[in-house]
Write a protein that holds these residues in place. Structure first.
Motif, mmCIF file in Angstrom:
data_model
loop_
_atom_site.group_PDB
_atom_site.id
_atom_site.type_symbol
_atom_site.label_atom_id
_atom_site.label_comp_id
_atom_site.label_asym_id
_atom_site.label_seq_id
_atom_site.Cartn_x
_atom_site.Cartn_y
_atom_site.Cartn_z
ATOM 1 N N ASP A 4 15.828 -28.888 4.008
ATOM 2 C CA ASP A 4 15.619 -30.232 3.476
ATOM 3 C C ASP A 4 15.555 -31.283 4.573
ATOM 4 N N THR A 5 15.440 -30.857 5.829
ATOM 5 C CA THR A 5 15.272 -31.777 6.942
ATOM 6 C C THR A 5 14.140 -31.261 7.822
ATOM 7 N N PRO A 6 13.515 -32.137 8.626
ATOM 8 C CA PRO A 6 12.453 -31.658 9.531
ATOM 9 C C PRO A 6 12.923 -30.532 10.443
ATOM 10 N N GLU A 39 4.158 -28.484 8.232
ATOM 11 C CA GLU A 39 3.698 -29.729 7.610
ATOM 12 C C GLU A 39 4.877 -30.543 7.106
ATOM 13 N N LEU A 40 5.815 -29.879 6.433
ATOM 14 C CA LEU A 40 6.981 -30.581 5.898
ATOM 15 C C LEU A 40 7.870 -31.127 7.007
ATOM 16 N N ALA A 41 7.813 -30.509 8.177
ATOM 17 C CA ALA A 41 8.577 -30.994 9.320
ATOM 18 C C ALA A 41 7.876 -32.144 10.030
ATOM 19 N N GLY A 42 6.640 -32.466 9.621
ATOM 20 C CA GLY A 42 5.880 -33.517 10.271
ATOM 21 C C GLY A 42 5.044 -33.031 11.440
ATOM 22 N N ASP A 43 5.049 -31.738 11.681
ATOM 23 C CA ASP A 43 4.274 -31.163 12.788
ATOM 24 C C ASP A 43 2.912 -30.716 12.263
ATOM 25 N N ARG A 44 2.087 -31.666 11.915
ATOM 26 C CA ARG A 44 0.777 -31.322 11.350
ATOM 27 C C ARG A 44 -0.158 -30.671 12.368
ATOM 28 N N GLU A 75 -4.430 -35.696 6.459
ATOM 29 C CA GLU A 75 -3.160 -36.424 6.470
ATOM 30 C C GLU A 75 -2.814 -37.003 7.832
ATOM 31 N N TYR A 76 -3.429 -36.490 8.899
ATOM 32 C CA TYR A 76 -3.109 -37.095 10.199
ATOM 33 C C TYR A 76 -4.366 -37.555 10.937
ATOM 34 N N GLY A 77 -5.300 -38.125 10.142
ATOM 35 C CA GLY A 77 -6.383 -38.905 10.720
ATOM 36 C C GLY A 77 -7.680 -38.196 11.027
ATOM 37 N N HIS A 78 -7.827 -36.926 10.611
ATOM 38 C CA HIS A 78 -9.064 -36.198 10.905
ATOM 39 C C HIS A 78 -9.913 -36.108 9.634
ATOM 40 N N GLU A 79 -10.249 -37.258 9.089
ATOM 41 C CA GLU A 79 -10.957 -37.293 7.805
ATOM 42 C C GLU A 79 -12.325 -36.631 7.881
ATOM 43 N N ALA A 80 -13.103 -36.917 8.928
ATOM 44 C CA ALA A 80 -14.462 -36.376 9.015
ATOM 45 C C ALA A 80 -14.446 -34.844 9.037
#
Length: 331
Positions: A4-6, A39-44, A75-80
């Protein structure tokens, strides 16, 4: 205990990767679960690396992996790049409902409801063509129902079918009513409590199963394996007083989970050598009962689970050879 934590998610991802190194035949599902924890840890970026590693080989579910990668990238800016992958998944017309649903949910998450609805309509036309639909396809048309409600579209045949398949206490039209969102800003405790109840019902029947492709699984020890387990580790007799009680507990637990709205249920068959190897990998004695649910989760993540309940007319999960409806499926 679930992370429940990164930091806990990162630790769990590393544990899964070590397990994958020990069991290369189960590498794909273990890598996917590790990517989810990253992903849940923020390491996308780290999750993307795992998806790319799988795609560099010959994965069993390439479209699912690409859909998950696209959702992560956006989710981390690579939309294209994410859009290009989504277009490719749609053109490929995969037979995997999960790939379609994750693709549509990615579009929905970025306020592209029309594109999400058209994606799910393509998928329904391809997959929802049989009398009995697998759970993954039922989830897909349920998601489509919700998005069409948000778009204020009239019900069509697939929406009607989603209504018929829904077994929750709260009807789909009510669960998926966009006006429900207004009540979240209410100062009336009764209105807020009613909305919490609706949301709990929805969470129990929607999205969890396909947000990640791992079932909630219960351990089944065949009789000989259970005898061997208890002979070696009598400390576990409190968990398994008799073989008959063990089978009864499995069915009762799965029914309870099903009634609570938990989707994608399964049974994993345990063996003593496998369990001992798992205990060794966790540096924990096999006699520790707390290890049993972790063992079940790991087997499920390694794609060892059999779906519950069995299909109509199929043999019972217990191995008796009898039809499920005349064995543990009997009311």
């Amino acid at each position: 205990m679930r992370p429940d934590t990164p930091a806990a998610h990162t630790t769990e991802a590393e544990r899964l990767l070590r397990t994958a190194a020990q069991y290369p035949g189960d590498r794909e599902p273990l890598y996917l679960q590790a990517a989810a924890h990253r992903e849940l840890a923020g390491d996308r970026p780290g999750a993307t690396t795992l998806y790319d590693t799988l795609l560099a080989g010959e994965p069993a579910n390439p479209h699912l992996i690409r859909a998950l990668k696209a959702a992560n990238l956006w989710e981390y800016g690579h939309e294209a790049e994410a859009r290009a992958i989504i277009d490719g998944v749609r053109r490929a017309r995969p037979s995997d409902a999960a790939a379609w649903e994750i693709t549509a949910e990615t579009l929905e998450a970025h306020d592209e409801l029309e594109a999400a609805e058209s994606t799910l309509t393509e998928a329904a036309a391809l997959l929802a063509t049989t009398t009995e639909l697998p759970h993954s396809t039922q989830s897909l048309i349920t998601t489509r129902h919700r998005i069409r409600r948000m778009l204020a579209l009239e019900h069509d045949a697939w929406d009607d079918r989603a209504d018929r398949l829904h077994t929750g206490a709260v009807p789909l039209d009510e669960l998926h009513d966009p006006k429900r969102l207004w009540s979240l800003g209410s100062s009336d405790p009764a209105e807020l409590q009613a909305e919490i109840a609706r949301l709990r019902s929805e969470l129990g029947t929607y999205r969890t199963a396909l947000s990640r492709p791992f079932p909630v699984a219960v351990l089944h020890w065949p009789e000989r394996e259970l005898d061997e387990l208890l002979a070696a580790y009598p400390e576990l007799e409190a968990e398994y007083p008799t073989y008959t009680a063990h089978l009864t507990d499995i069915e009762a637990s799965l029914r309870e989970l099903s009634q609570a709205g938990t989707p994608n249920l399964g049974i994993v068959r345990a063996t003593v050598p496998s369990y001992e190897a798992f205990a060794a990998s966790e540096s924990t004695p096999p006699s520790n009962a707390d290890l049993l649910p972790q063992y079940a989760t790991t087997l499920a993540a390694r794609a060892r689970a059999t779906a519950w309940p069995p299909a109509r007319g199929a043999e019972c999960w217990c191995g008796s050879g009898r039809v499920y409806g005349e064995c543990h499926g009997a009311e």
